[in-house]
Design a protein around this motif. Sequence first.
Motif, PDB file in Angstrom:
ATOM      1  N   PRO A 178     -14.090  -2.546  20.166  1.00  0.00           N
ATOM      2  CA  PRO A 178     -15.508  -2.128  20.572  1.00  0.00           C
ATOM      3  C   PRO A 178     -16.648  -3.033  20.184  1.00  0.00           C
ATOM      4  O   PRO A 178     -16.321  -3.693  19.153  1.00  0.00           O
ATOM      5  CB  PRO A 178     -15.785  -0.766  19.733  1.00  0.00           C
ATOM      6  CG  PRO A 178     -14.980  -0.613  18.569  1.00  0.00           C
ATOM      7  CD  PRO A 178     -13.775  -1.567  18.974  1.00  0.00           C
TER       8      PRO A 178
ATOM      9  N   TYR B 190     -30.843   3.784  15.037  1.00  0.00           N
ATOM     10  CA  TYR B 190     -30.787   5.484  15.211  1.00  0.00           C
ATOM     11  C   TYR B 190     -30.100   5.866  13.632  1.00  0.00           C
ATOM     12  O   TYR B 190     -29.225   5.398  13.164  1.00  0.00           O
ATOM     13  CB  TYR B 190     -30.170   5.873  16.501  1.00  0.00           C
ATOM     14  CG  TYR B 190     -31.012   5.557  17.497  1.00  0.00           C
ATOM     15  CD1 TYR B 190     -31.790   6.384  18.074  1.00  0.00           C
ATOM     16  CD2 TYR B 190     -30.361   4.274  18.230  1.00  0.00           C
ATOM     17  CE1 TYR B 190     -32.549   6.048  19.119  1.00  0.00           C
ATOM     18  CE2 TYR B 190     -31.350   3.944  19.241  1.00  0.00           C
ATOM     19  CZ  TYR B 190     -32.407   4.789  19.886  1.00  0.00           C
ATOM     20  OH  TYR B 190     -33.098   4.281  20.830  1.00  0.00           O
TER      21      TYR B 190
ATOM     22  N   GLY C 254     -28.209  10.569  15.729  1.00  0.00           N
ATOM     23  CA  GLY C 254     -28.795  10.065  16.955  1.00  0.00           C
ATOM     24  C   GLY C 254     -30.647  10.142  17.117  1.00  0.00           C
ATOM     25  O   GLY C 254     -31.355   9.785  17.893  1.00  0.00           O
TER      26      GLY C 254
ATOM     27  N   GLN D 115     -22.188   0.937  16.092  1.00  0.00           N
ATOM     28  CA  GLN D 115     -22.797   1.055  17.281  1.00  0.00           C
ATOM     29  C   GLN D 115     -22.379   2.278  17.935  1.00  0.00           C
ATOM     30  O   GLN D 115     -21.132   2.870  18.011  1.00  0.00           O
ATOM     31  CB  GLN D 115     -22.008  -0.112  18.301  1.00  0.00           C
ATOM     32  CG  GLN D 115     -22.444  -0.157  19.688  1.00  0.00           C
ATOM     33  CD  GLN D 115     -24.141  -0.725  19.953  1.00  0.00           C
ATOM     34  OE1 GLN D 115     -24.403  -1.468  18.881  1.00  0.00           O
ATOM     35  NE2 GLN D 115     -24.883  -0.059  20.781  1.00  0.00           N
ATOM     36  N   THR D 116     -23.167   3.028  18.586  1.00  0.00           N
ATOM     37  CA  THR D 116     -22.837   4.393  19.106  1.00  0.00           C
ATOM     38  C   THR D 116     -23.374   4.462  20.571  1.00  0.00           C
ATOM     39  O   THR D 116     -23.909   3.446  21.035  1.00  0.00           O
ATOM     40  CB  THR D 116     -23.859   5.291  18.448  1.00  0.00           C
ATOM     41  OG1 THR D 116     -25.101   5.307  18.725  1.00  0.00           O
ATOM     42  CG2 THR D 116     -23.563   5.535  16.846  1.00  0.00           C
ATOM     43  N   ASP D 117     -23.076   5.562  21.374  1.00  0.00           N
ATOM     44  CA  ASP D 117     -23.369   5.508  22.800  1.00  0.00           C
ATOM     45  C   ASP D 117     -25.139   5.309  22.869  1.00  0.00           C
ATOM     46  O   ASP D 117     -25.431   4.746  23.856  1.00  0.00           O
ATOM     47  CB  ASP D 117     -23.189   6.693  23.357  1.00  0.00           C
ATOM     48  CG  ASP D 117     -21.709   6.896  23.534  1.00  0.00           C
ATOM     49  OD1 ASP D 117     -20.875   5.980  23.578  1.00  0.00           O
ATOM     50  OD2 ASP D 117     -21.104   8.027  23.665  1.00  0.00           O
ATOM     51  N   LYS D 118     -25.965   5.817  22.163  1.00  0.00           N
ATOM     52  CA  LYS D 118     -27.311   5.765  21.853  1.00  0.00           C
ATOM     53  C   LYS D 118     -27.873   4.067  21.651  1.00  0.00           C
ATOM     54  O   LYS D 118     -28.954   3.828  21.971  1.00  0.00           O
ATOM     55  CB  LYS D 118     -27.796   6.875  20.954  1.00  0.00           C
ATOM     56  CG  LYS D 118     -29.318   6.919  21.272  1.00  0.00           C
ATOM     57  CD  LYS D 118     -29.845   8.162  20.672  1.00  0.00           C
ATOM     58  CE  LYS D 118     -31.475   8.424  21.088  1.00  0.00           C
ATOM     59  NZ  LYS D 118     -31.825   9.868  20.557  1.00  0.00           N
ATOM     60  N   GLY D 119     -27.122   3.385  20.688  1.00  0.00           N
ATOM     61  CA  GLY D 119     -27.521   2.311  20.196  1.00  0.00           C
ATOM     62  C   GLY D 119     -27.027   1.877  19.046  1.00  0.00           C
ATOM     63  O   GLY D 119     -25.963   2.737  18.398  1.00  0.00           O
ATOM     64  N   THR D 120     -27.528   0.842  18.132  1.00  0.00           N
ATOM     65  CA  THR D 120     -27.148   0.671  16.985  1.00  0.00           C
ATOM     66  C   THR D 120     -27.832   1.882  15.965  1.00  0.00           C
ATOM     67  O   THR D 120     -29.039   2.466  15.961  1.00  0.00           O
ATOM     68  CB  THR D 120     -28.077  -0.705  16.377  1.00  0.00           C
ATOM     69  OG1 THR D 120     -27.633  -1.513  17.258  1.00  0.00           O
ATOM     70  CG2 THR D 120     -27.910  -0.975  15.215  1.00  0.00           C
TER      71      THR D 120
END
Length: 188
Positions: free
Chosen positions: A16, A28, A32, A64-69
Amino acid sequence: MAAGAPAFAQASAAAPAGPTLTVGTTVYDSEGQTIGPIASSDGATVVVTVGDKPAALPASAFMQTDKGTAITLTLAQLTAALDQQAAAADAQLTAALQPGADIKGVNGGSVVGKVKTADAQGVVVTTAQGDVRLPRKAFFVAAHGLSTSFSAEQFAAAVAEAKTPDAAATDDAAADADTTSDAAKPAN
């Protein structure tokens, strides 16, 4: 593994994307919630603005997540850690601000003065040019001991400026208007 493709190419295609650690990137928490923007990064340490406080975190704390850093802590955990760190630094400074203690310049190379008195708002420093009062936030404890945020040269210039008759009158007027001024003021 697919035949014919180099192993490193296959591994990087499956990995990823890493977190974005550039200045301005919103960070975040692990749930989140917005923490704040990245203020600076040197690759190993990333400084994030949390409210009005800087938080220096290792780059390895980011993901890294779906929402961002994001970081691996919640905002509440990070805020509690920052508050605890600030309280410990304040206690260390209070212990160091004792009458007679040497005060070193920001680089720790030379003694710029000695503590005469200290209270919650300021510190009266005895120098070769006389006593001068500085705000408490101009001091910190480093590995080399009690220090000021000024270099020896900056400190000497501030004391000299504070000792001139015009500067003293201006500083006294400023002190009456704003007791939290960062300017060096002659001690009374």
